[in-house]
Structures are given as C-alpha cells and as structure tokens.
Design an enzyme around this catalytic site. Structure first.
Site, short mmCIF file in Angstrom:
data_model
loop_
_atom_site.label_atom_id
_atom_site.label_comp_id
_atom_site.label_asym_id
_atom_site.label_seq_id
_atom_site.Cartn_x
_atom_site.Cartn_y
_atom_site.Cartn_z
N LYS A 90 -8.10 4.55 -7.17
CA LYS A 90 -8.74 5.63 -7.92
C LYS A 90 -10.07 6.03 -7.29
CE LYS A 90 -6.49 4.31 -12.25
NZ LYS A 90 -6.63 3.71 -13.60
N GLY A 122 0.82 -1.20 0.00
CA GLY A 122 0.00 0.00 0.00
C GLY A 122 0.85 1.25 0.00
N PRO A 123 0.22 2.41 -0.10
CA PRO A 123 0.96 3.68 -0.15
C PRO A 123 1.70 3.95 1.15
CG PRO A 123 -1.35 3.94 -0.80
CD PRO A 123 -1.22 2.58 -0.20
N PRO A 124 2.65 4.89 1.13
CA PRO A 124 3.36 5.24 2.37
C PRO A 124 2.40 5.87 3.38
CG PRO A 124 4.53 6.05 0.42
CD PRO A 124 3.20 5.58 -0.05
N GLY A 125 2.69 5.62 4.66
CA GLY A 125 1.94 6.27 5.73
C GLY A 125 0.63 5.61 6.09
N SER A 163 -4.98 4.46 -18.93
CA SER A 163 -6.26 4.62 -18.23
C SER A 163 -6.89 5.99 -18.42
CB SER A 163 -6.06 4.36 -16.72
OG SER A 163 -5.15 5.29 -16.18
N GLY A 202 0.40 2.71 7.78
CA GLY A 202 0.53 1.93 9.01
C GLY A 202 1.00 0.51 8.81
N LYS A 203 1.69 0.22 7.69
CA LYS A 203 2.11 -1.16 7.44
C LYS A 203 3.15 -1.61 8.45
CE LYS A 203 3.46 -0.15 3.29
NZ LYS A 203 3.04 1.26 3.28
N THR A 204 4.16 -0.78 8.70
CA THR A 204 5.24 -1.18 9.60
C THR A 204 4.76 -1.28 11.04
OG1 THR A 204 6.83 -0.12 8.12
CG2 THR A 204 7.57 -0.63 10.35
#
Length: 807
Positions: free
Chosen positions: A752, A385-388, A709, A390-392
């Site tokens: 999107k 997913g995008p940065p920020g 797209s 909460g993955k880590t």
C-alpha cells in the site's frame, strides 16, 4: 452342509425322506385372513416375495423346532423375515426386519444329516407389529400389508409392459436366468406379481430387495424394478464388451510376440543385434561407475539380473532397460564445485538485477556460511511478490552466482501428485517425477531448483501435489526422497530450492511453514527508471534490430511511460511499451525516414504509443467534500481507490455500490453508525440521518472489492460529506474501524505504501499497530512520504479532513 442358527439358504430340493404336508405345490393359495400371530423364521442374505415358490434349507435346531410347530397347524403359515446383519447367536427381534412375507409350507423333505429342505410359497406381505416374549423361537403379532396404487391407470399399464419387455430381454441375454422366466413374465397380467417375479431375480443386495418388498405402491415398485433391470442389462453389456476386448488383446499380444521373435531372428541373421551378454556387461560397468548408494546399487543389480535372464523380445525387456538407464544416468555422486567468492557473487547478482537487496543479502549469507561449512544443507527459499518483479529470472542469476546448474519446473495448474513423485512402473509409459527428470538434466545433485508458481498448485482425484512437496521441501526428510518410479531414496539435501508465488494465502500452512518466505513488494518509480536504463532498453534494442543505432530514451521519457502507460508493481508492461517504441523507430529506420541520432522526447509518446492510458487523478477527484483516497492490496502489488459519498432527501437509508463484498459493506455500515453516534462532536445535525439517504460508491464498479481496510476511507468520506470539510487530496489512508471508534491494523502495508508513492501521495494515515510493519519497509520507499499513525477515528479525521476555515 452346516449352517449357523438362523442361517437359512435357498437351495435345490434333493433326495430324502418326504413328509406329506398338503395337497401339493400347484394349488392357488388365497387366504382371506392371516392369523394374528405367526412364527417368525429369520433368513440370512435372503428376501422372499409373495406368490413365488422358494426352496429353503434349515439346519439349526431352533429353526427346525419352528418348522415342526408350523406343520402341526392347519394353515401351515409362517412369516419369513430377512436378518439385518450377520449375528453369531440366534437372531433376536432387533436383528430382523419388521416387514417380511407370509409363506405356506408346500413340501418338506428330511435328509439323513437331520436337515430340512422346504418348498414354500409366498402368500402376502406382512409386518410384525410386536414380538412375543419367551418361547423356543421367534413369534410375533402380524398385520397383512396390501398393495396400493392405481392398478388400472395408463401409467401402471405402461410400466408393466416396459418391465415385461426389459425383463424378457435380460433373460435372453443372461446365462444366469432360466428361459422359463421369460414365459412366466409374459403370462402375468397382475402388475404386482410381475414386479415381485422380476425383482426377486435381479442382482439387488439385501437392502435393495428389502426396499422392494416394503414398497406397497405398485407403480413405484414397478419403477424400482425397471431401473434394476435396465442397470443389469447395461452391466451385462459392459461385461460382454470387456470379455471381447480381453480376448482381442490376448490375441494381439500373442501375435506381437511371434512377430518380435521373427524380427529378432532376422536381425540376428543380418548381424544387427548386439550380443545380449555384451550389453549386460556394459550396463554392469556403468552401474559401478555411477557410484550409487548401497540400496540403489542393490536395486540396480537385481533389475540387471532380471534383464540378463529375459529374452530381448520380451515385452518387459524394454521396461527394465529404461529403468536401468534412469538409475545409471542420475547424478548420485556428481556435485558441481561452488563459487565461494563473495565479491564475485555480489557482482553477478548486481549485474543481473537492480535492487532486491534483501534477497541478495540472503544469498551472500548462504555463500559465506557454505565457505565455512561445506556440508551445509540447501535452504528452502520462497520469493513472494507481484508479477513482473523478477522472481523467476532471479533464480537463474543465483545459480550463476553460485556456479551451479539451474533447473526450473512450473507448478501452475499441476493437479497430479505423480508430477512430483512419478508413476509406478506398473503403468504403461511410466516415468519419474519432474524433480528426478530435472536432476538428470542438471547432471549434478546440488543444482538450483526453481519451483515456479507454487501458489497455483491444484488438487483433485489424482492426488494433492502440495502434499508431495512437503517431503521435498523439508530439510529433515528430503535426504531420503523416494520417487515412485525409482523406488529407492535419493538425497535432495544439497539442492537449493527456490519457490516463487504471487500470493501466499493459497499455499497450505504446512508447506508455507517449510519455506523461508522473502517478499518482493514491487518497484518504485526511481527503481523502474534504473531497471529500464540498465536492462529493458538494451534488451529491446537488441531484439528489435536497432542496437547499432544512436538511440536514446531520456529519463523524463521513461518516467512519462511509467506514469502514463503502465500501472503495475513489476516491469513487464514497461518493457512492452519500450519494445513498442523500439519497433516504431526500427520501422522508420527501415523505411529510410530516420537519419542521425534518435532521441525520443516525452511529447513524442502520444504519436508512438497513443493517448495516455493512466491519468494522475488523485488531485482532480479528491479535494471536494465526500471524496476520500483509500489504499488497497491487490495481487499486482497495491493500488489506490476512491470512496465517494453523496446524500439526498430520503428515509435514512444507506446505499452501497461498486461491486463491494460483504466485509466492505459492513465497514460502511459501521462508519455510518459511528458518525451517527458522534454527530454532535462533529457538528452534524443528528436529525439529518433520518431525513436523508446516503450513497457510498467505490469507482471501478466492474472490479470486485472486499476487505476491512477501507474502514478509515469510508468514515472520512461520509464525515467530509456531512461536515462539508473536504478531505486532503494528497492524503491516503488504510485501516479497519470499530463501532467504538478504534482503528485496527490491516495487512499489505508495504504494497500500500508503494501504491501511494506511485500515485504521488504525500501523506499516509496508518493504524498505530501497523508501526512495526513499516519498520520492515526499505528507507527508499519512505522518502517523500509523511506517515501518520492513529489509534482512534477522531485522530484519523484530524489528519484527513481539512479545517473548517478552509472548508
């Protein structure tokens, strides 16, 4: 000495029966003509040059027959040509080079072993134009090859001087070359002879010397020789430096050994050295306590026996001792007790993170199965997913919910395979890889192990870390993971591996196949407000020293920050802006300018954070002919983009601007072609395409854009311009188009849709074949959005363009 047929080696002439063949070797040979046909003597690993005396040893019967035949001729000439590659039988016409050297037999000696030793002198270069069939030996038609080039030019003279000087220096530095060569080279005025003399004494391989022989242009030949001489001088210098360094290192090693022996004796006298036998016994007890598997225990015992027989001052002693420490301290049998209370685990996950239901459900499922099957192998998860988003931090929360230790390694920018597998113990300062080091720190063999930024792993000459991860992340293989340093298998099957990535495209397909990918699309505005209320605001208040102050950020203020000061899928920038507000408040409190409760209203943000950075520009930029709103996928999650079109008198050309890639340019071309073919149906004059130029621009020109797209947005923008019907300001669209008017599916639908919701879009036009992707989107993301699915461009224009009456 024996030789295979055709095996001719240069040797020194020795004692034997001399056969008189001419007037001696000192005479100058200058044949005006060379016979049309000559015997061809194949030479193994040897190239002879004109003007030079060369010794040869002949062993084979076929070659001796050739020599006997040559001695019967008045000119005693033969052509010597190098064999291209070793052959078992006698070399044939295809086995020898066509260019060789015409040689004259100056002297021959027969030896008791029936071998011939010859002294031959080069006459000229020659080429075999045609081999004659039959005969006891090779014979061919030859053509003399004369030197070319300007012998009198300044360049040739300069090259000859350089070759003479460099070659003389090489002879002086090298023990391989005779000092007489220095005098011979200095006395030669003929640049061709100088090049042949120097080239014949260089360490060229067979192909290199053959190239030198075949080079007829004298200046070019001098350049080749000069490069070879300079390369050999550099190699000779490097050999000398290496020799001196090795001698210095040997002396230093001996000195260090003596000093260690003296130091050991002094420490023994002072009573500071523990008895080695006691130390070995203690290590043996620790090996038993470590409860290693059989193979690892045998390896540790072998190393312990080596250590026992080694003096403490030996250089290898510390290496073996360090290895045993690593083996003993690894958690071979230590397993932490899992927390199998599903309700408690769910409470911990909800306490640390808001939303992310799919990931939480997956962890709860794992705990439920683990409670029923205790020997369950750890899953291999990948949060993408995008940065920020909460993955880590989610990995740490999962470890707390399971009651396990947590270890994290960052793979961003890692290029060396040894970072994963470790270095072999033959290297100085070798260590295990990061996985083994993490397990040692964790103290258990079932921790939660996070592999952060797995999509940013590199590869170079040191190896490919992604390939090393294939074994680590394969449940069928990682139970016997072998680190190069340990050299024994370690069981990783109970480790819960969690990888994180911003994009899955850079991850190799084989590695991606081993992981269960769970996507985090980003947060909608309502989720960001809740996250800020639960986590970001309390943390920033604590960090900025205002936790004890009556401080309030109302929801409308948080929404104003999200809409006007951030443009992201995650919440990192949102936390920074909240932190900036907290610092402003902390300064006022510290200066005594603030008393009582603090409530930050939206109208105060301009003073605290500055002017609004992001405007809601959909309404003001759309709603006029020629402007359409598209949707784009970005590494930050998703975003909207505007496609603007304009027309002017011209010759029917199409101009594209805005840092567009090739695929996006082709989409614009396809859009114009379809509109031109459907002009009548749209009420557009077909002749206008010939008389007017069209200009399509996608703003934010500094940002590169590409992909198919934006096809629907392109055709909508141009159709709006040509028909005068404005596109709806609250409608965004995505989809690839074809010349037949079809609308094809695209990727990144979830991102999107999230971007459209953030921008305040009310209706989204999607390809019909993307309906299945929308089914995976959470219901909360779709609230307030009207989704229209289209299969052809005509349907799309019905949803994107305003009716003619309103136009």
């Amino acid at each position: 000495m024996t030789a295979e047929p055709g095996d001719i080696r240069p040797e020194e002439l020795g004692e034997g029966t001399e056969v008189a063949v001419g007037s001696g070797v000192g005479e100058e040979i200058a044949f005006a003509e060379i016979p049309e046909t000559l015997p061809v003597l194949p030479l193994k690993n040897t190239v002879l040059f004109p003007h030079l005396l060369s010794p040869l040893l002949v062993n084979s019967e076929r070659s001796k027959q050739l020599i006997d035949a040559v001695l019967l001729t008045p000119h005693r000439l033969l052509l010597c040509a190098a064999v291209r590659h070793p052959v078992e039988a006698s070399p044939g016409p295809d086995d020898v080079y066509r260019v060789g050297t015409v040689m004259r037999i100056a002297k021959m000696i027969k030896f008791p072993d029936d071998s011939y030793r010859l002294l031959v002198q080069g006459v000229a270069r020659a080429e075999v134009t045609e081999f004659e069939a039959g005969g006891d030996f090779l014979r061919g038609r030859v053509k003399r090859l004369d030197d070319t080039g300007d012998f009198e030019s300044v360049e040739t003279e300069a090259l000859a001087r350089n070759v003479a000087q460099e070659f003389a220096a090489l002879v002086a530095e090298s023990s391989r070359l005779s000092d007489e060569l220095q005098l011979l080279a200095g006395g030669l005025d003929d640049p061709s002879k100088l090049a042949d003399l120097a080239g014949s004494n260089l360490e060229f391989d067979l192909a290199g010397k053959q190239t030198l022989l075949e080079e007829l242009d004298v200046p070019s030949r001098l350049r080749l020789v000069l490069e070879g001489v300079q390369r050999e001088r550099e190699a000779s210098k490097l050999e000398s430096e290496i020799r001196e360094k090795v001698q210095t290192d040997i002396g230093k090693t001996q000195r260090d050994y003596m000093l260690r022996q003296q130091l050991e004796a002094i420490r023994q006298e002072l009573g500071e050295v523990e008895d080695q036998e006691v130390e070995v016994d203690r290590l043996r007890e620790r090996i038993v306590e470590a409860a290693m598997p059989e193979e690892a225990a045998k390896q540790a015992q072998r190393e312990l026996e080596r250590l026992e027989q080694m003096p403490a001052a030996a250089a290898e002693y510390g290496v073996v001792r360090t290895y045993l420490d690593w083996m003993i301290e690894l958690p071979w049998s230590k397993v932490s007790e899992d927390t199998l209370d599903i309700a408690a685990a769910r409470a911990i996950l909800d306490e640390d993170h808001y939303g992310l239901e799919k990931i939480k459900e997956r962890i709860i499922e794992y705990i439920a199965v683990l409670s029923l099957k205790r020997d369950l192998k750890g899953p291999i998860l990948c949060f993408a997913g995008p940065p920020g988003t909460g993955k880590t931090s989610l990995g740490r929360s999962i470890a707390r919910a399971l009651g396990r230790q947590f270890q994290r390694i960052s793979l961003g920018g890692v290029h060396d395979e040894a970072e994963i597998r470790g270095h072999r113990r033959t290297y100085v300062g070798a260590l295990p890889g990061r996985l083994v080091q993490g397990l040692r720190r964790a103290g258990t063999r079932n921790p939660v192990f996070m592999l952060d930024e797995v999509d940013k792993v590199g590869a170079d000459f040191r190896g490919d870390p992604s390939s090393a991860l294939l074994e680590v992340l394969d449940p069928e293989q990682n139970h016997t993971f072998s680190d190069h340093y340990l050299e024994v298998p370690f069981d990783l099957s109970q480790v819960l591996f969690i990888a994180t990535a911003n994009r899955m495209d850079p991850v190799p397909a084989a590695l991606r196949d081993r992981m269960e990918v769970i996507e985090l699309p980003g947060y909608i505005e309502e989720e960001k407000v809740e996250i800020a209320r639960r986590f970001l605001e309390p943390r920033q208040r604590e960090q900025n020293g205002i936790a004890g102050i009556d401080f309030t950020l109302p929801d409308e203020t948080l929404r104003a920050i999200i809409q006007g000061y951030t443009r992201e899928a995650g919440v990192r920038n949102l936390e920074r802006e909240i932190g900036a507000v907290c610092r402003k408040v902390a300064r006022r409190v510290a200066e005594g300018a603030q008393d009582g409760p603090v409530v930050v209203r939206p109208d105060a943000l301009a003073e605290l954070l500055g002017p609004v950075r992001f405007e809601a520009e959909v309404a003001e930029r759309a709603g006029q002919p020629g402007v359409a709103v598209g949707l784009a996928w970005t590494p930050a999650g998703g975003d909207i983009l505007f496609v603007e079109s304009s027309s002017m008198p011209g010759k029917g050309e199409l101009k594209l601007t805005g840092s567009l890639g090739d695929v996006m340019r082709e989409s614009a071309e396809a859009a114009r072609s379809w509109l031109r073919g459907s002009a009548a149906a749209l009420g557009v004059d077909p002749e206008s395409f010939e008389a007017r130029d069209l200009h399509v621009h996608v703003p934010a020109g500094a940002v590169p854009k590409d992909g198919p797209s934006a096809g629907i947005a392109m055709v909508t923008s141009l159709a709006s311009l040509l028909t005068g019907r404005p596109a709806y300001a609250n409608v965004a669209m995505t989809g690839e188009i074809t010349l037949r008017g079809k609308v094809l599916p695209v990727g990144g639908i979830k991102e999107k849709i999230l971007a459209a919701k953030r921008a305040g879009i009310e209706r989204v036009v999607l390809p019909e074949r993307n309906r299945r992707d929308v089914e995976e989107v959470e219901d909360g993301l779709l609230e307030g959005l009207d989704l229209e699915y289209v299969g052809v461009i005509d349907e799309a224009l019905q949803h994107t363009l305003a009716p003619e009456a309103s136009a």
